[in-house]
Design an enzyme around this catalytic site. Structure first.
Site, PDB file in Angstrom:
ATOM      1  N   CYS A 122      30.472  27.687  88.112  1.00 14.29           N
ATOM      2  CA  CYS A 122      31.141  26.391  88.000  1.00 14.29           C
ATOM      3  C   CYS A 122      32.638  26.435  88.264  1.00 14.29           C
ATOM      4  O   CYS A 122      33.243  25.408  88.556  1.00 14.29           O
ATOM      5  CB  CYS A 122      30.879  25.803  86.613  1.00 14.29           C
ATOM      6  SG  CYS A 122      29.133  25.761  86.182  1.00 14.29           S
ATOM      7  N   HIS A 247      35.545  20.543  85.720  1.00 20.56           N
ATOM      8  CA  HIS A 247      34.135  20.747  86.030  1.00 20.56           C
ATOM      9  C   HIS A 247      33.314  19.674  85.331  1.00 20.56           C
ATOM     10  O   HIS A 247      33.500  19.402  84.139  1.00 20.56           O
ATOM     11  CB  HIS A 247      33.701  22.139  85.566  1.00 20.56           C
ATOM     12  CG  HIS A 247      32.228  22.343  85.562  1.00 20.56           C
ATOM     13  ND1 HIS A 247      31.426  22.018  86.641  1.00 20.56           N
ATOM     14  CD2 HIS A 247      31.383  22.827  84.598  1.00 20.56           C
ATOM     15  CE1 HIS A 247      30.172  22.299  86.345  1.00 20.56           C
ATOM     16  NE2 HIS A 247      30.124  22.784  85.124  1.00 20.56           N
ATOM     17  N   ASN A 277      25.579  17.484  87.226  1.00 17.73           N
ATOM     18  CA  ASN A 277      26.338  18.727  87.244  1.00 17.73           C
ATOM     19  C   ASN A 277      25.938  19.525  88.476  1.00 17.73           C
ATOM     20  O   ASN A 277      24.818  20.025  88.566  1.00 17.73           O
ATOM     21  CB  ASN A 277      26.043  19.517  85.965  1.00 17.73           C
ATOM     22  CG  ASN A 277      26.750  20.862  85.899  1.00 17.73           C
ATOM     23  OD1 ASN A 277      27.250  21.362  86.896  1.00 17.73           O
ATOM     24  ND2 ASN A 277      26.764  21.452  84.717  1.00 17.73           N
TER      25      ASN A 277
END
Length: 321
Positions: A122, A247, A277
């Protein structure tokens, strides 16, 4: 004996951005219809997601990267002839070899560039962005194409409602080039390797898993000081930040970090609501969409904060193209 110096420009900056989201929209109700034991309100209250995008079965990481990269190149005005390095941040290639970057470069018609992948989950885009900046600053590349692309729909355990509801597919890209002044601030990066396996692909099932509560506690407890330090190293106060693009892990994490860093004048990226995500792709995807929509003016300072698997993190302030 001495070696020849590597002359470079005074600074670097992002010259153009691009993004791509697959056309296949998967709502919370779609997941329920697929048999996931959940409901719309539970998902929204837990992670803030209303829908996510999943790639078509024949749509690959490199396919999505190509779409985002083409837009970033067009926005930057930089010719493929002037790209000397291609970096792809990803952790979802079907196989470890070959890397995505050489194939992507070939598809785009970039002749014989340096090309490699960055696998830091990430935080991968911010890591790759800084590798690109270093290459330009040291005179080893004129311009660098940085792409983050992820296809998590191929790694989901549909019986695990704590993970399959979160993840999506997509790509974001940036062209990094020389500048007379600094447009990419100093990076603040690090890792907590003691918790390296809290986010992982399970070795036996080959499906994604994570210890959600452990990651939540770590992110909300440890990442705000990293964002504050990135502002400090850029010579700015948090109040100077015009946009915060962390993120897109979880809407509760995003909002908690924004409060703890104290960003009174910043628009907060909440792309997770409609994109899910997408790991390394979340930051450039959200940033590109916000710039395209006119939410962030050119030259505005933006705080980027990537964190996740590893547990690795990286933050820096950049100027919007």
């Amino acid at each position: 004996m001495t070696l020849a110096a590597l002359p470079g420009p005074p600074g670097t900056r992002i010259l153009g951005l691009g993004h791509y989201r697959p056309g296949n929209v998967v709502t919370n109700h779609d997941l329920i219809a697929r048999g996931v034991d959940t409901d719309d309100e539970w998902i929204k209250s837990r992670v803030g997601i209303a829908e996510r995008r999943w790639a078509d079965p024949d749509e690959s990481v490199v396919d999505m990267a190509e779409q985002a990269a083409s837009k970033a190149l067009a926005a930057s005005g930089v010719s493929t002839d002037d790209i000397d390095l291609v970096l792809v941040a990803t952790c979802t290639m079907v196989t470890q070899i070959p890397a995505a970057a050489p194939e992507l470069a070939s598809r785009l018609g970039i002749h014989a560039p340096g090309a490699y992948d960055v696998n830091s989950g990430c935080s991968g885009f911010v890591y790759a962005l800084n590798a690109a900046s270093a290459a330009v600053l040291t005179g080893q590349a004129r311009n660098v194409l940085v792409v983050a692309a992820e296809r998590f729909s191929g790694w989901l355990d549909m019986t695990d409602r704590s993970t399959c509801i979160i993840l999506g597919d997509g790509a974001g890209a940036a062209v990094v080039g020389p500048s007379d002044t600094a447009g990419l601030g100093p990076v603040v990066w690090g890792s907590d390797g003691a918790q390296f396996d809290t986010v992982a692909i399970d070795a036996e099932s080959r499906l994604f898993r994570q210890e959600g509560q452990a990651v939540y506690r770590w992110a909300t407890g440890e990442m705000a000081p990293i964002g504050i330090e990135a502002c400090k190293r850029a010579g700015l106060e948090p109040s100077d930040i015009v946009a915060f693009v962390p993120h897109q892990a979880n809407l509760r994490i995003i909002d908690a970090l924004a409060r703890r860093i104290n960003l009174p004048n910043a628009i907060i990226a909440r792309d997770i609501v409609t994109s899910g995500n997408t790991s390394a792709a979340t930051i450039p995807l959200a940033l590109s969409r916000m710039v395209e929509a006119g939410e962030i003016p050119s030259g505005a300072p933006v705080l980027l904060l990537g964190f996740g698997s590893g547990l690795a993190y990286a933050a820096q302030v950049v100027l919007a193209p």
